[in-house]
Design an enzyme around this catalytic site. Structure first.
Site, PDB file in Angstrom:
ATOM      1  N   ARG A 167       1.346  -1.360  -0.016  1.00 30.09           N
ATOM      2  CA  ARG A 167      -0.142   0.144   0.264  1.00 30.09           C
ATOM      3  C   ARG A 167       0.802   1.580   0.114  1.00 30.09           C
ATOM      4  NH1 ARG A 167      -2.358  -3.342  -1.184  1.00 30.09           N
ATOM      5  NH2 ARG A 167      -3.926  -4.292  -0.004  1.00 30.09           N
ATOM      6  N   SER A 216     -10.438  -0.122   4.587  1.00 34.29           N
ATOM      7  CA  SER A 216      -9.305  -0.361   5.462  1.00 34.29           C
ATOM      8  C   SER A 216      -8.342   0.807   5.905  1.00 34.29           C
ATOM      9  CB  SER A 216      -8.555  -1.466   5.381  1.00 34.29           C
ATOM     10  OG  SER A 216      -9.333  -2.563   4.724  1.00 34.29           O
ATOM     11  N   GLU A 286      -3.600   3.140   6.882  1.00 38.06           N
ATOM     12  CA  GLU A 286      -3.054   2.970   5.157  1.00 38.06           C
ATOM     13  C   GLU A 286      -4.313   4.262   4.794  1.00 38.06           C
ATOM     14  OE1 GLU A 286      -4.660  -0.776   4.183  1.00 38.06           O
ATOM     15  OE2 GLU A 286      -5.732   0.622   2.184  1.00 38.06           O
TER      16      GLU A 286
HETATM   17  C1  LIG Z   1     -15.553   0.293   0.331  1.00 39.15           C
HETATM   18  C2  LIG Z   1     -14.262   0.065   0.097  1.00 39.15           C
HETATM   19  C3  LIG Z   1     -12.883  -0.627  -0.181  1.00 39.15           C
HETATM   20  C4  LIG Z   1     -12.015  -0.995  -0.594  1.00 39.15           C
HETATM   21  N1  LIG Z   1     -11.187  -1.719  -0.699  1.00 39.15           N
HETATM   22  C5  LIG Z   1      -9.707  -1.895  -1.106  1.00 39.15           C
HETATM   23  C6  LIG Z   1      -9.335  -2.823  -1.493  1.00 39.15           C
HETATM   24  O1  LIG Z   1      -9.750  -3.821  -1.455  1.00 39.15           O
HETATM   25  N2  LIG Z   1      -7.521  -2.798  -1.650  1.00 39.15           N
HETATM   26  C7  LIG Z   1      -7.614  -1.520  -1.479  1.00 39.15           C
HETATM   27  O2  LIG Z   1      -5.458  -1.027  -2.315  1.00 39.15           O
HETATM   28  N3  LIG Z   1      -7.709  -0.001  -0.741  1.00 39.15           N
HETATM   29  C8  LIG Z   1      -9.053  -0.604  -1.172  1.00 39.15           C
HETATM   30  N4  LIG Z   1     -10.077   0.468  -0.364  1.00 39.15           N
HETATM   31  C9  LIG Z   1      -9.121   1.885  -0.546  1.00 39.15           C
HETATM   32  C10 LIG Z   1      -9.385   2.993  -1.889  1.00 39.15           C
HETATM   33  O3  LIG Z   1     -10.326   2.455  -2.417  1.00 39.15           O
HETATM   34  C11 LIG Z   1      -7.634   2.555  -2.345  1.00 39.15           C
HETATM   35  O4  LIG Z   1      -6.911   2.885  -1.751  1.00 39.15           O
HETATM   36  C12 LIG Z   1      -7.745   3.662  -3.948  1.00 39.15           C
HETATM   37  O5  LIG Z   1      -6.654   3.131  -4.654  1.00 39.15           O
HETATM   38  C13 LIG Z   1      -7.580   5.076  -3.767  1.00 39.15           C
HETATM   39  O6  LIG Z   1      -7.714   5.449  -5.077  1.00 39.15           O
HETATM   40  P1  LIG Z   1      -9.125   6.794  -5.541  1.00 39.15           P
HETATM   41  O7  LIG Z   1      -8.439   7.305  -6.644  1.00 39.15           O
HETATM   42  O8  LIG Z   1     -10.104   6.835  -4.470  1.00 39.15           O
HETATM   43  O9  LIG Z   1      -7.434   7.911  -4.634  1.00 39.15           O
HETATM   44  P2  LIG Z   1      -7.785   9.227  -3.403  1.00 39.15           P
HETATM   45  O10 LIG Z   1      -8.745   8.375  -1.841  1.00 39.15           O
HETATM   46  O11 LIG Z   1      -8.630   9.998  -4.224  1.00 39.15           O
HETATM   47  O12 LIG Z   1      -5.976   9.768  -2.708  1.00 39.15           O
HETATM   48  C14 LIG Z   1      -5.599   8.545  -2.199  1.00 39.15           C
HETATM   49  C15 LIG Z   1      -3.947   9.291  -2.732  1.00 39.15           C
HETATM   50  O13 LIG Z   1      -3.494   9.245  -3.507  1.00 39.15           O
HETATM   51  C16 LIG Z   1      -2.786   9.974  -4.318  1.00 39.15           C
HETATM   52  N5  LIG Z   1      -3.151  10.510  -5.800  1.00 39.15           N
HETATM   53  C17 LIG Z   1      -4.632  10.259  -6.208  1.00 39.15           C
HETATM   54  N6  LIG Z   1      -4.573  10.248  -7.580  1.00 39.15           N
HETATM   55  C18 LIG Z   1      -3.187  10.607  -7.485  1.00 39.15           C
HETATM   56  C19 LIG Z   1      -2.756  11.043  -8.429  1.00 39.15           C
HETATM   57  N7  LIG Z   1      -3.585  10.265  -9.895  1.00 39.15           N
HETATM   58  N8  LIG Z   1      -1.237  11.228  -8.860  1.00 39.15           N
HETATM   59  C20 LIG Z   1      -0.878  11.264  -8.260  1.00 39.15           C
HETATM   60  N9  LIG Z   1      -1.677  11.083  -6.539  1.00 39.15           N
HETATM   61  C21 LIG Z   1      -2.644  10.549  -6.617  1.00 39.15           C
HETATM   62  C22 LIG Z   1      -4.077  11.152  -3.677  1.00 39.15           C
HETATM   63  O14 LIG Z   1      -3.501  12.492  -3.654  1.00 39.15           O
HETATM   64  C23 LIG Z   1      -3.926  11.123  -1.975  1.00 39.15           C
HETATM   65  O15 LIG Z   1      -2.530  10.597  -1.347  1.00 39.15           O
HETATM   66  C24 LIG Z   1     -11.447   0.564  -0.287  1.00 39.15           C
HETATM   67  C25 LIG Z   1     -11.910   1.740  -0.204  1.00 39.15           C
HETATM   68  C26 LIG Z   1     -13.407   1.872  -0.019  1.00 39.15           C
HETATM   69  C27 LIG Z   1     -14.397   2.791   0.218  1.00 39.15           C
END
Ligand SMILES: Cc1cc2nc3c(=O)[nH]c(=O)nc-3n(C[C@H](O)[C@H](O)[C@H](O)COP(=O)(O)OP(=O)(O)OC[C@H]3O[C@@H](n4cnc5c(N)ncnc54)[C@H](O)[C@@H]3O)c2cc1C
Length: 294
Positions: A167, A216, A286
């Site tokens: 992660r 998580s 995380e």
């Molecule tokens: C119901 C649920 C289930 C989930 N299950 C999982 C799972 O099974 N496995 C898992 O790993 N995660 C899981 N997650 C967490 C989440 O979906 C992941 O971490 C996902 O990869 C985050 O992507 P995001 O676009 O929402 O990023 P954001 O939450 O918008 O951002 C997360 C971080 O990444 C940075 N960021 C985002 N996009 C970029 C970019 N293009 N360039 C540079 N920095 C960037 C942001 O600045 C921030 O620091 C879950 C979340 C929920 C709500």
């Protein structure tokens, strides 16, 4: 900083509530939010706002109650190109959702991305977080990412140039990921569709998907599971206001309606403290926390 120019580039909202742009539905007001649709628009925005916070789908993000002074760039509304290359690679832009990506792979008879189907983030966020589930991780199928650095320089970064961890990925600096390149195995469409359905059912069984959350909250400590530790120390169901350790999955903190970021952070702190006192294990968040405290 040159005020006003952002509106000439793309949609811009001023004094905008960020809660709708997170899966927790929590977060204060940003001074400026920009919604680029293309890489070019993003590059131009970074010239004006080199320090902007980047938000993907906000599914791993806690935005504090007093919001963000300055600019945020929200990538989930644009950068949605995805294509199968002649050499069989897939190139997907940062704003594509993980679910859409998994569906695209399945439609093209490519397997290995099924685990992404239930992750509610963008491809950009997943590449930055090294998102994973059910034994899969995005950097097992990604071979490279394209990044725009804060000085506007565009560069390709191969997997070998990154330090890929659980992660966490080191090597992007604070560059913005605009696309990823992926290599998948030949598969059979019906097989990948069945696998996606099965994994989504497993999520529904185990996770409180009817509630707003960020998935998580804590990383699993080496050799253990955060949810197991939290449950064992009796914190499952613990609540402050509408912020509650999910009674269904102890590593989720759910928003039961009107939880504030402050309450979520308080619950996180109490959980960390209780697990530390009872087991000696230090839980590491995380979720990313940004913004001004209320
Ligand atoms: C119901 C649920 C289930 C989930 N299950 C999982 C799972 O099974 N496995 C898992 O790993 N995660 C899981 N997650 C967490 C989440 O979906 C992941 O971490 C996902 O990869 C985050 O992507 P995001 O676009 O929402 O990023 P954001 O939450 O918008 O951002 C997360 C971080 O990444 C940075 N960021 C985002 N996009 C970029 C970019 N293009 N360039 C540079 N920095 C960037 C942001 O600045 C921030 O620091 C879950 C979340 C929920 C709500």
């Amino acid at each position: 900083m040159i005020e006003g120019r952002a509106e000439d580039i793309c949609r811009v909202e001023r004094n905008i509530q960020l809660a709708p742009y997170t899966t927790w539905k929590i977060g204060g007001v940003a001074d400026i939010a920009c919604f680029p649709e293309t890489e070019q628009e993003l590059a131009q925005l970074l010239e004006i706002y080199p320090g902007a916070e980047i938000i993907g789908a906000g599914s791993n993000l806690l935005i504090r109650d007093s919001g963000i002074r300055g600019a945020v760039i929200i990538l989930s509304q644009g950068l949605k190109q995805i294509a199968l290359q002649e050499n069989g690679d897939i190139v997907a832009e940062a704003g594509i959702s993980c679910s859409r990506f998994a569906g695209f792979c399945s439609d093209n008879n490519l397997s290995g991305a099924e685990f992404l189907a239930g992750i509610p983030g963008t491809i950009g966020g997943a590449l930055v977080m090294n998102a994973g589930a059910f034994g899969g991780e995005i950097w097992n199928i990604a071979t490279a990412a394209t990044v725009i650095e804060r000085n506007g320089k565009r560069k390709n970064i191969d997997r070998g140039q990154l330090q890929i961890k659980y992660r966490k990925v080191d090597g992007f600096g604070n560059g913005v990921v605009i696309a990823g390149t992926f290599k998948l195995e030949q598969g059979v469409k019906t097989g990948t569709q069945e696998e996606i359905k099965k994994l989504i059912e497993q999520r529904k069984d185990k996770q409180p998907l009817d509630k707003c959350s960020c998935g998580s909250v804590f990383k699993n400590p080496v050799g253990s599971f955060a949810a197991k530790l939290i449950e064992e120390v009796g914190m499952k169901g613990f609540a402050i206001g509408d912020a509650q350790v999910s009674p269904k999955h102890a590593n989720f903190i759910v928003n039961n309606g009107s939880a504030s970021a402050e309450q979520i952070e308080e619950v996180m702190e109490k959980v960390i403290e209780k697990v530390r006192q009872s087991t000696g294990v230090e839980l590491e968040p995380e979720v990313k926390i940004i913004g001004e405290k209320g």
